[in-house]
Design a protein around this motif. Sequence first.
Motif, PDB file in Angstrom:
ATOM      1  N   ALA A 100      78.398  53.658  20.543  1.00  0.00           N
ATOM      2  CA  ALA A 100      78.155  54.651  19.466  1.00  0.00           C
ATOM      3  C   ALA A 100      78.564  55.786  19.778  1.00  0.00           C
ATOM      4  N   GLY A 101      78.892  56.240  20.889  1.00  0.00           N
ATOM      5  CA  GLY A 101      79.248  57.573  21.374  1.00  0.00           C
ATOM      6  C   GLY A 101      77.957  58.509  21.870  1.00  0.00           C
ATOM      7  N   GLY A 102      76.755  57.827  22.326  1.00  0.00           N
ATOM      8  CA  GLY A 102      75.756  58.743  22.370  1.00  0.00           C
ATOM      9  C   GLY A 102      75.688  59.597  23.519  1.00  0.00           C
ATOM     10  N   ILE A 103      76.476  59.362  24.565  1.00  0.00           N
ATOM     11  CA  ILE A 103      76.500  60.256  25.750  1.00  0.00           C
ATOM     12  C   ILE A 103      76.805  61.625  25.436  1.00  0.00           C
ATOM     13  N   PRO A 104      77.994  61.827  24.686  1.00  0.00           N
ATOM     14  CA  PRO A 104      78.447  63.251  24.611  1.00  0.00           C
ATOM     15  C   PRO A 104      77.350  63.971  23.949  1.00  0.00           C
ATOM     16  N   LEU A 105      76.765  63.184  22.747  1.00  0.00           N
ATOM     17  CA  LEU A 105      75.827  63.949  21.894  1.00  0.00           C
ATOM     18  C   LEU A 105      74.500  64.220  22.952  1.00  0.00           C
ATOM     19  N   LEU A 106      73.963  63.159  23.686  1.00  0.00           N
ATOM     20  CA  LEU A 106      72.898  63.469  24.781  1.00  0.00           C
ATOM     21  C   LEU A 106      73.262  64.690  25.438  1.00  0.00           C
ATOM     22  N   ALA A 107      74.359  64.720  25.967  1.00  0.00           N
ATOM     23  CA  ALA A 107      75.063  65.813  26.927  1.00  0.00           C
ATOM     24  C   ALA A 107      75.015  67.078  26.064  1.00  0.00           C
ATOM     25  N   ARG A 108      75.250  67.268  24.824  1.00  0.00           N
ATOM     26  CA  ARG A 108      75.287  68.514  24.178  1.00  0.00           C
ATOM     27  C   ARG A 108      73.815  69.112  23.943  1.00  0.00           C
ATOM     28  N   LEU A 109      72.746  67.830  23.730  1.00  0.00           N
ATOM     29  CA  LEU A 109      71.439  68.142  23.424  1.00  0.00           C
ATOM     30  C   LEU A 109      70.811  68.745  24.696  1.00  0.00           C
ATOM     31  N   LEU A 110      71.339  68.292  25.834  1.00  0.00           N
ATOM     32  CA  LEU A 110      70.939  68.919  27.057  1.00  0.00           C
ATOM     33  C   LEU A 110      70.915  70.505  27.258  1.00  0.00           C
ATOM     34  N   LYS A 111      71.663  71.080  26.392  1.00  0.00           N
ATOM     35  CA  LYS A 111      72.083  72.483  26.609  1.00  0.00           C
ATOM     36  C   LYS A 111      70.950  73.397  25.638  1.00  0.00           C
ATOM     37  N   THR A 112      70.135  72.743  24.924  1.00  0.00           N
ATOM     38  CA  THR A 112      69.246  73.366  24.202  1.00  0.00           C
ATOM     39  C   THR A 112      67.886  73.710  24.853  1.00  0.00           C
ATOM     40  N   SER A 113      67.283  74.754  24.595  1.00  0.00           N
ATOM     41  CA  SER A 113      66.150  75.430  25.257  1.00  0.00           C
ATOM     42  C   SER A 113      64.883  74.741  24.788  1.00  0.00           C
ATOM     43  N   GLN A 114      64.671  73.643  23.859  1.00  0.00           N
ATOM     44  CA  GLN A 114      63.646  73.004  23.167  1.00  0.00           C
ATOM     45  C   GLN A 114      63.208  72.053  24.115  1.00  0.00           C
ATOM     46  N   GLU A 115      62.170  72.302  24.863  1.00  0.00           N
ATOM     47  CA  GLU A 115      61.520  71.162  25.920  1.00  0.00           C
ATOM     48  C   GLU A 115      61.245  69.791  24.966  1.00  0.00           C
ATOM     49  N   SER A 116      60.499  70.040  23.736  1.00  0.00           N
ATOM     50  CA  SER A 116      59.949  68.888  22.991  1.00  0.00           C
ATOM     51  C   SER A 116      61.412  67.916  22.639  1.00  0.00           C
ATOM     52  N   THR A 117      62.581  68.504  22.637  1.00  0.00           N
ATOM     53  CA  THR A 117      63.768  67.815  22.480  1.00  0.00           C
ATOM     54  C   THR A 117      64.395  67.326  23.721  1.00  0.00           C
ATOM     55  N   LEU A 118      64.366  68.135  24.843  1.00  0.00           N
ATOM     56  CA  LEU A 118      64.764  67.822  26.127  1.00  0.00           C
ATOM     57  C   LEU A 118      64.424  66.579  26.696  1.00  0.00           C
ATOM     58  N   ILE A 119      62.929  66.472  26.568  1.00  0.00           N
ATOM     59  CA  ILE A 119      62.314  65.255  27.304  1.00  0.00           C
ATOM     60  C   ILE A 119      62.632  63.903  26.716  1.00  0.00           C
ATOM     61  N   PRO A 120      62.833  63.571  25.382  1.00  0.00           N
ATOM     62  CA  PRO A 120      63.385  62.296  25.081  1.00  0.00           C
ATOM     63  C   PRO A 120      64.844  62.038  25.349  1.00  0.00           C
ATOM     64  N   VAL A 121      65.313  63.225  25.225  1.00  0.00           N
ATOM     65  CA  VAL A 121      66.985  63.035  25.703  1.00  0.00           C
ATOM     66  C   VAL A 121      67.117  62.582  27.108  1.00  0.00           C
ATOM     67  N   VAL A 122      66.298  63.430  28.075  1.00  0.00           N
ATOM     68  CA  VAL A 122      66.369  63.110  29.398  1.00  0.00           C
ATOM     69  C   VAL A 122      65.806  61.738  29.690  1.00  0.00           C
ATOM     70  N   GLY A 123      64.818  61.336  28.944  1.00  0.00           N
ATOM     71  CA  GLY A 123      64.331  59.900  29.012  1.00  0.00           C
ATOM     72  C   GLY A 123      65.288  59.126  28.654  1.00  0.00           C
TER      73      GLY A 123
END
Length: 854
Positions: A634-657
Amino acid sequence: MGAALTRSAQWTAAGHGARALETTPLNEAILKEIIVFVESSIYKHPQEANYVFVEPLEWKTNLDPSAFGSGYVVSETTVKSEEADKNGQPLLFLSVPQIKIRSFGQLSRVLYIAKNTKLKEAQACIEANRNPIAKILGLDYNMINEINEDSSVLTILDKITKDDDPESEIKMKIALLLKQLDLHLLNRSLKNISLEIRLNPGTVKNDIELLKRFSGKGEQTALESIEYTSDYEFSNGCRAPPWRQIQGEICYVLVKPHDAETLCITCSKEGVFLNGGKTDDEGEINYERKGEIYKDLVTLLREKSAIFSENMSQQEVRFNEEQQKEKDQPNEAPEEEAATLHKASTAFRRSALEKKQVSLGRSQMTKRLEPSLNWKTTVDARENKSSLRDTQEEKHGGRLEKSRPSTSPGRAQLIRKSAEKIEEIISESSSESEEDEEPPDHLQESNADLPSEYWQIQKLVKYLKGGNQTATAIALCSMKDFNLAQETCQLAIRDVGGLEVLINLLETDEVKCQIGSLKILKEISHNPQIRRHIVDLGGLPAMLNILDSPHKSLKCLAAETIANVAKFKRAWRAVRRHGGITKLVALLDWRQHSTEAARRSLYEARDGEVARCGALALWSCSKSYANKEAIRRAGGIPLLARLLKTSQESTLIPVVGTLQECASQENYRAAIKAEGIIENLVKNLSSGNEHLQECCAMAICQCAEDEETRDLVRLRGGLKPLASLLSNTDNKQRLAAVTGAIWKCSISKENVTKLREYKAIEALVGLLTDQPEEVLVNAVGALGECCREPEGRVTVRKRGGVQPLVDLLVSTNRALLVNVTKAVGACAVEPESMMMLERWFVPLLVVWSLLSIY
């Protein structure tokens, strides 16, 4: 607002004048929350903001007429609002210094005009209008104050279902909003109060009796005398009059220090303080507080008397021993009571199990109640049949969850937490359809043992089934006010058919009903029993359909609820088969805008919040191999990679998880390298959030199976933060993730050189004792890799690492034994280490025995 002001706000003692709010941090916090509620009413609840109060709120203001601008008729001493009621009366009238206001909209504008003095205006308004709800809604609605009464919410619902007057409907909505504000203020007050030390009559009595032992005429005594002002003691241990006990006061004591006048002290639940002393006329106590509040009598007396402080310092050890004796007195009654309760609960559970088995067949034949509204039913009959063979185990990040319903929420949470710690090994090739049969639900059936909340919730569910849309919305909000984390409340919703109604509400076009339903489902879906019923009733497809809604808040709630429900195989499969993976991946497509409206409506949320909730749901679903592949397609990897650049820790934790779960697959690791994700993982290792550090370290551990990734970690500077995290051993889960990442990275010789430079080998040697097995496996594995180099072997020997490695040879953990033997073998290459092993000789016999076993 009424109950919070009565029970939580801190008022001055009753005297000849009117009571006023004290200047305390708690009162200031309450006032600020009320100001936020009033100011936001214009854009959050515009219809309610225009409602005209039954009686005006009136107080003395410090505002000058010249401060009012457009929308008002201003003269030298008066101000009238152009906005008026149906009789032509202005909604705001100011005749210096008295002001009268009759709507939330005007209240909000006055607070805006007040600017820096809004806190004083709010305080003056509260002090002058001690029962604001009666003035706003009328005496009939003053029941909102009694939020703990069983019938309050139900009475409101009865009234609205029988009264079609539009004015009555808006009053009900305002009553509900004020009740929610009241509960919010009470919760805020509890948080403040929980941080304070609370006294009780027993503690105060013990302290006074102890101080009496240290009192007398001698020079070494702490006090001359200490005595109560009243000899009468009530049954609750208090000596204060009943009308003062309501204020939390316990007793009053007269204390005569050696170097000061007699002190009259009030002992209350909040602490102790000086009062006004005994009056000359009648010898009564002047209850007014005259100084700051101290945590106990000793602290106050130390502050007021230098001799007391000095003498008590000399006898402090003895005083503390006496205090401890008072606390440690044996009390056999609770033990006997506990034993009795244990026997009773055992017998009850046995009886309940028998009843449940008899009634199980009957309940399957009972026709489910349907709501009278046109809510659509989307229950999948085929999935309904599978409810009889629910599983007892749920795969959650390699852990188990067990559900054992009980009326005690504390016991349920304890069981749930302990069950999650049990390790589970499931093959990736196992079929998702393989599920064990679950034993019957041990639900309590004795009416006498069910708390009142159980029956209140069941009554509210009936209003969901048979009320109009306004009553449904109010019933949902009222249900949300209960402690839905309590298992009794969760099972009450399920037992009366509330889950079916809540899921049906998701199919309506009423956004408020959908939001209310999702908020409740999100809370109760933490219970494994509930989440399985939700899947059986077709709840997941309904939630997935909401992901297409234009309302961002709805999408957030639906995704968070899916994240809670999707904790087992059947749920993972349901999400994938109904196209949920594609919809959840679409939520990740967040492009941060430079400008965003400062004030959002009730249904709006930030795009970043939508992405966070989508990542949470994907994290839960990514435990399944098939779902991992669906996320990649579904193309999730590029979107997850883009979200990794955010500074919001609450978003980073589920993305990295999510990335951590997916990185177990080789094709994912290749995509992660291609998207440049490793650099962001290394960057977030330096975050202050321990959970984020743990997820990043675990993701690096998974990805470092590839040599290229190991080199990237080194080139991006990831080895130094990993080595520094070894020094913090308090968080064992993070320590296991960090040692795992170091182990995998140390497979490359270049990385070993860097780790030796960062003193990581010394830190790893320090982890060979008093650590969980998962930490030991990783730490020993890393040392085994480092000991391939001569410098590493020398470091391990000089740091005393050989002996702990040998001690681990008697472990029963197979993975640990494999790593230990490798590390010992690498150390044996060095002559000095080999001499140490020969001196012990026994380790060699252990190694030989292991060879014979494996």
